[in-house]
Design an enzyme around this catalytic site. Sequence first.
Site, PDB file in Angstrom:
ATOM      1  N   SER A  86      54.287 -70.604 -28.487  1.00  0.00           N
ATOM      2  CA  SER A  86      53.167 -70.802 -27.559  1.00  0.00           C
ATOM      3  C   SER A  86      52.418 -69.496 -27.294  1.00  0.00           C
ATOM      4  CB  SER A  86      53.643 -71.425 -26.239  1.00  0.00           C
ATOM      5  OG  SER A  86      54.220 -70.479 -25.369  1.00  0.00           O
ATOM      6  N   PRO A 144      52.222 -69.550 -22.249  1.00  0.00           N
ATOM      7  CA  PRO A 144      51.366 -70.721 -22.449  1.00  0.00           C
ATOM      8  C   PRO A 144      52.136 -72.051 -22.428  1.00  0.00           C
ATOM      9  CG  PRO A 144      50.689 -68.986 -23.933  1.00  0.00           C
ATOM     10  CD  PRO A 144      51.974 -68.534 -23.288  1.00  0.00           C
ATOM     11  N   TYR A 145      53.360 -72.073 -22.905  1.00  0.00           N
ATOM     12  CA  TYR A 145      54.138 -73.311 -22.840  1.00  0.00           C
ATOM     13  C   TYR A 145      54.283 -73.776 -21.393  1.00  0.00           C
ATOM     14  CZ  TYR A 145      58.200 -76.359 -22.580  1.00  0.00           C
ATOM     15  OH  TYR A 145      59.056 -77.393 -22.280  1.00  0.00           O
ATOM     16  N   GLY A 146      54.757 -72.896 -20.526  1.00  0.00           N
ATOM     17  CA  GLY A 146      54.929 -73.249 -19.120  1.00  0.00           C
ATOM     18  C   GLY A 146      53.615 -73.600 -18.453  1.00  0.00           C
ATOM     19  N   SER A 148      50.945 -74.810 -19.951  1.00  0.00           N
ATOM     20  CA  SER A 148      50.453 -76.092 -20.466  1.00  0.00           C
ATOM     21  C   SER A 148      51.128 -77.261 -19.760  1.00  0.00           C
ATOM     22  CB  SER A 148      50.664 -76.193 -21.984  1.00  0.00           C
ATOM     23  OG  SER A 148      52.029 -76.388 -22.335  1.00  0.00           O
TER      24      SER A 148
END
Length: 165
Positions: A86, A144-146, A148
């Site tokens: 991510s 970015p994963y968290g 998103s």
Amino acid sequence: MKILITGGAGYIGSHVLKALLKQGGHEITVVDNLCKGTTKALDALEKIGKFKFVKANLEDDLSGIFAECKFDAIIHFAAFIEVFESTQNPLKYYLNNTANVAKILTYCKEYGVNKFIFSSTAAVYGEPEIGEVDEQTAANPINPYGRSKLMSEWIIKDYAASNEN
């Protein structure tokens, strides 16, 4: 209930599918693009109960599936989950993890589905200074994963609070 499981060929999705099949009494459709999930997991579950499998991307036009199946509930597991990736390709995560939630909610609105279960992540909390987190812990994702997944939570919350649903 008529249930759609997105990402149902993945690890968590296939375990939820298994539990629902054992429970019985549900008409279940699994949508998965098999980029991470496998048909091996689904093949084993066919011995437990009947379900429909549709190989599709969430970016595809799913209106036909929604119109045909008339779902009562959506259980959404389809997401990219690799933190390092991510950071290298954030748009991939925002498009798949966040934009697709908004798209599925659009189908929910159009087809009258008012039950939506979302699989989030503890990554929305970042690195809290306390040992254990719960829903009252401040969200502070660090990748970015968290982010998103947190954005998806906000979209769902805003939609649920609106007059649209």
